[in-house]
Design a protein around this motif. Structure first.
Motif, short mmCIF file in Angstrom:
data_model
loop_
_atom_site.label_atom_id
_atom_site.label_comp_id
_atom_site.label_asym_id
_atom_site.label_seq_id
_atom_site.Cartn_x
_atom_site.Cartn_y
_atom_site.Cartn_z
N VAL A 92 0.83 -1.20 0.00
CA VAL A 92 0.00 0.00 0.00
C VAL A 92 0.88 1.25 0.00
N LEU A 93 1.97 1.21 0.75
CA LEU A 93 2.88 2.35 0.83
C LEU A 93 4.31 1.86 1.02
N MET A 94 5.21 2.35 0.19
CA MET A 94 6.64 2.07 0.36
C MET A 94 7.42 3.24 -0.20
N LEU A 95 8.35 3.75 0.60
CA LEU A 95 9.18 4.89 0.20
C LEU A 95 10.63 4.43 0.15
N ASN A 96 10.99 3.78 -0.94
CA ASN A 96 12.31 3.20 -1.08
C ASN A 96 13.27 4.27 -1.60
N LEU A 97 13.83 5.04 -0.68
CA LEU A 97 14.73 6.12 -1.06
C LEU A 97 16.02 5.61 -1.70
N PRO A 98 16.66 4.54 -1.20
CA PRO A 98 17.91 4.08 -1.83
C PRO A 98 17.73 3.73 -3.31
N GLU A 99 16.61 3.10 -3.65
CA GLU A 99 16.37 2.71 -5.04
C GLU A 99 15.52 3.74 -5.79
N ASN A 123 20.76 4.55 -37.94
CA ASN A 123 21.23 5.28 -36.75
C ASN A 123 21.23 4.34 -35.57
N LEU A 124 22.20 4.51 -34.68
CA LEU A 124 22.32 3.65 -33.49
C LEU A 124 21.74 4.37 -32.27
N TYR A 125 20.93 3.62 -31.48
CA TYR A 125 20.23 4.21 -30.33
C TYR A 125 20.41 3.35 -29.09
N ASN A 126 20.28 4.03 -27.94
CA ASN A 126 20.22 3.34 -26.64
C ASN A 126 18.78 3.41 -26.12
N LEU A 127 18.32 2.30 -25.59
CA LEU A 127 16.93 2.21 -25.12
C LEU A 127 16.89 1.93 -23.62
N SER A 128 16.00 2.61 -22.93
CA SER A 128 15.74 2.33 -21.51
C SER A 128 14.22 2.34 -21.30
N VAL A 129 13.69 1.21 -20.82
CA VAL A 129 12.25 1.07 -20.60
C VAL A 129 12.01 0.73 -19.13
N ILE A 130 11.15 1.49 -18.48
CA ILE A 130 10.84 1.27 -17.07
C ILE A 130 9.43 0.70 -16.96
N ASN A 131 9.31 -0.37 -16.18
CA ASN A 131 8.02 -1.01 -15.93
C ASN A 131 7.50 -0.57 -14.56
N LYS A 132 6.39 0.14 -14.51
CA LYS A 132 5.85 0.63 -13.26
C LYS A 132 4.78 -0.31 -12.69
N THR A 133 4.65 -1.48 -13.27
CA THR A 133 3.67 -2.45 -12.80
C THR A 133 4.38 -3.63 -12.15
N ASN A 134 3.57 -4.55 -11.64
CA ASN A 134 4.11 -5.74 -10.98
C ASN A 134 4.06 -6.95 -11.90
N PHE A 174 2.54 4.02 -3.87
CA PHE A 174 1.38 4.57 -3.18
C PHE A 174 0.13 3.83 -3.66
N PHE A 175 -0.53 3.16 -2.73
CA PHE A 175 -1.76 2.44 -3.03
C PHE A 175 -1.59 1.51 -4.24
N GLY A 176 -0.49 0.76 -4.23
CA GLY A 176 -0.27 -0.24 -5.26
C GLY A 176 0.22 0.29 -6.59
N GLN A 177 0.58 1.56 -6.68
CA GLN A 177 1.09 2.15 -7.90
C GLN A 177 2.55 2.57 -7.69
N ILE A 178 3.43 2.17 -8.62
CA ILE A 178 4.84 2.48 -8.50
C ILE A 178 5.14 3.82 -9.15
N PHE A 179 5.90 4.64 -8.44
CA PHE A 179 6.33 5.93 -8.97
C PHE A 179 7.86 5.98 -8.94
N TRP A 180 8.44 6.36 -10.08
CA TRP A 180 9.89 6.44 -10.21
C TRP A 180 10.30 7.90 -10.33
N PRO A 181 11.61 8.17 -10.36
CA PRO A 181 12.04 9.57 -10.54
C PRO A 181 11.47 10.21 -11.80
N GLN A 182 11.12 9.38 -12.80
CA GLN A 182 10.52 9.92 -14.02
C GLN A 182 9.14 10.52 -13.76
N ASP A 183 8.53 10.14 -12.62
CA ASP A 183 7.23 10.70 -12.23
C ASP A 183 7.41 11.90 -11.31
#
Length: 462
Positions: free
Chosen positions: A59-66, A375-386, A71-80
């Motif tokens: 329901v709530l986790m504030l993982n500062l190191p990572e 063209n050459l690219y770097n990709l980064s994809v973040i999954n905010k779900t479980n 909040f209420f089962g929804q993941i928020f990253w620095p991108q949010d």
């Protein structure tokens, strides 16, 4: 009062600057019973919180190191960041609005510091050492077996509860799975985690066993800010001086011509911060309402109506007016509504998967033998779900483009994690009309478009 010198110092420090230890009397009354039930509910939610799950997430986790927040089962990253910033601003405005209207009722009824101090540690102290007079006597007594077991037992329980609180707060940071691993594994395997746990325990024990009410009067910034946020229309725990003054002791068989206050000082004896509420609103008052219960019990004994001390604004006491919505309250309410609207919009448009595509630094376009440009690219994809899912990339714009991954045949996006990769985008030269074209990529999972990413595609001049 004719003098305001009581505002020049706090009740827990004497003229020489030494600590004055408070022995508040055990509260009793309707409001105190209500506070107990509110506290029990909040304590249950606090200790159960790390173990409760929504969609498999806490329901709530504030993982500062990572830098991962749930909040209420929804993941928020620095991108949010903007969502978290807007939520913080809305919360701060709500706190200001709540204080302007209701004073420091949060401090007395909801604040974890007050709940733990008054409803847990103080009640344990009453159980081991008795009420205020017994505590004072025990404190002055010589060290006998009676004093040793009472003091030792109390502090042992204090340490155990502090350890439990430390475990709970650490679970809100690192999650229950990591906490259980720290507890069940060998201590040498998790020295950093064990050290953090013991540090938290020591801090909580020091706060509730020694620092106590000074957290509210010295350390907490909210208490200092209340003087700025409160006004004459804010609801506070207030003494009705128009009804109570002049004060006079109650004497038997003597006609009474003074006010209703009999100067029994019961309101002072039950105050957990040691103030006299009859002096008016003070920084130390946390609106716990213990003085209201104490005063009402005395009013019952002398056949006077309740409310000599009650929740009211200064204007209500001075002018006898009713509570009203001021322009300040309406302005804060308007700002809060706007912020909540923006926050709701950001949450509704938030994607569960976020992709970032950047051209690889230092790499120019390349021409192929069959008339295409890469063209050459770097990709980064973040999954905010479980939920883990396979992903693939497709070129949405310009038309006719293809994607070729480097070093792998496919990408797997882990649950609550990140997938990274390197890839080429190949486009026909005839589809490129500028040296710097807009590139739009789609991230698909099992044929469904889950998010998009934008970048630039470089090509030679025609």
């Amino acid at each position: 009062m004719s003098t305001q010198t009581f505002r020049d110092s706090i009740a827990t420090v004497d003229e020489q600057g030494k600590r004055v230890w408070l022995f508040p009397k055990m509260p009793a009354g309707t409001l105190y019973r209500t506070r107990k039930w509110v506290s029990y509910l909040l304590l249950t939610l606090l200790f159960a919180g790390p173990w409760l799950r929504i969609n498999g997430l806490p329901v709530l986790m504030l993982n500062l190191p990572e830098r991962k927040f749930i909040f209420f089962g929804q993941i928020f990253w620095p991108q949010d960041f903007f969502i978290l910033l807007m939520a913080t601003l809305a919360f701060l405005v709500f706190i200001i609005l709540f204080t302007v209207v209701y004073g420091r009722v949060f401090c007395g009824w909801v604040c974890p510091q007050t709940i733990f101090m008054e409803m847990v540690f103080r009640r344990i102290e009453y159980w081991f050492e008795g009420d205020a007079p017994q505590q004072k006597a025990l404190d002055k007594a010589d060290w006998t077996w009676n004093k040793t077991w009472r003091k030792g037992g109390k502090h042992t329980v204090f340490l155990l509860i502090s350890f439990l609180i430390a475990n709970t707060f650490l679970a809100y940071i690192i999650g229950t799975e990591a906490l259980v691993k720290i507890i069940t594994d060998s201590p040498t395997a998790h020295l950093a985690g064990l050290g953090t746990l013991l540090l938290f325990t020591a801090v909580f024990y020091a706060v509730f066993a020694r620092f106590r009410e000074q957290v509210c009067t010295i350390a907490c910034p909210y208490g200092r800010l209340q003087g700025v946020m409160l006004d004459q229309d804010s609801l506070v725990v207030a003494y009705d001086y128009r009804r109570g003054e002049p004060r006079e002791k109650l004497r038997k068989n003597q006609e009474r011509r003074a006010g209703d206050c009999i100067d029994c000082k019961q309101c002072v004896q039950v105050c957990p911060t040691g103030i006299d509420i009859r002096n008016g609103t003070q920084l130390e008052c946390v609106n716990c309402t213990a003085c209201i219960d104490a005063c009402n019990s005395i009013m019952d004994l002398i056949n006077k109506p309740h409310g000599l001390i009650r929740c009211a604004s200064e204007n209500q006491i001075a002018e006898g007016t009713k509570f009203r919505l001021t322009g300040r309250v309406k302005a804060y309410s308007g700002v809060l509504v706007v912020l909540l609207g923006i926050l709701a919009g950001l949450l509704l448009t938030r994607s569960n998967v976020e992709a970032t595509v950047l051209r690889t630094p230092g790499q120019l376009f390349q021409k192929t033998d069959h008339g295409t440009i890469t063209n050459l690219y770097n990709l980064s994809v973040i999954n905010k779900t479980n939920h883990a899912r396979p992903i693939e990339l497709r070129v949405l714009e310009p038309a006719g483009g293809t994607v070729k991954l480097v070093g792998t045949s496919g990408l797997e996006l882990p649950a609550q994690g990140m997938a990274e990769g390197v890839f080429f985008v190949e486009l026909p030269r005839t589809n490129l009309h500028a040296t710097n074209s807009k590139l739009r990529l789609g991230v698909y999972s099992q044929g469904e478009l889950i998010t998009e990413a934008k970048s630039k595609f470089l090509a030679p001049a025609r």
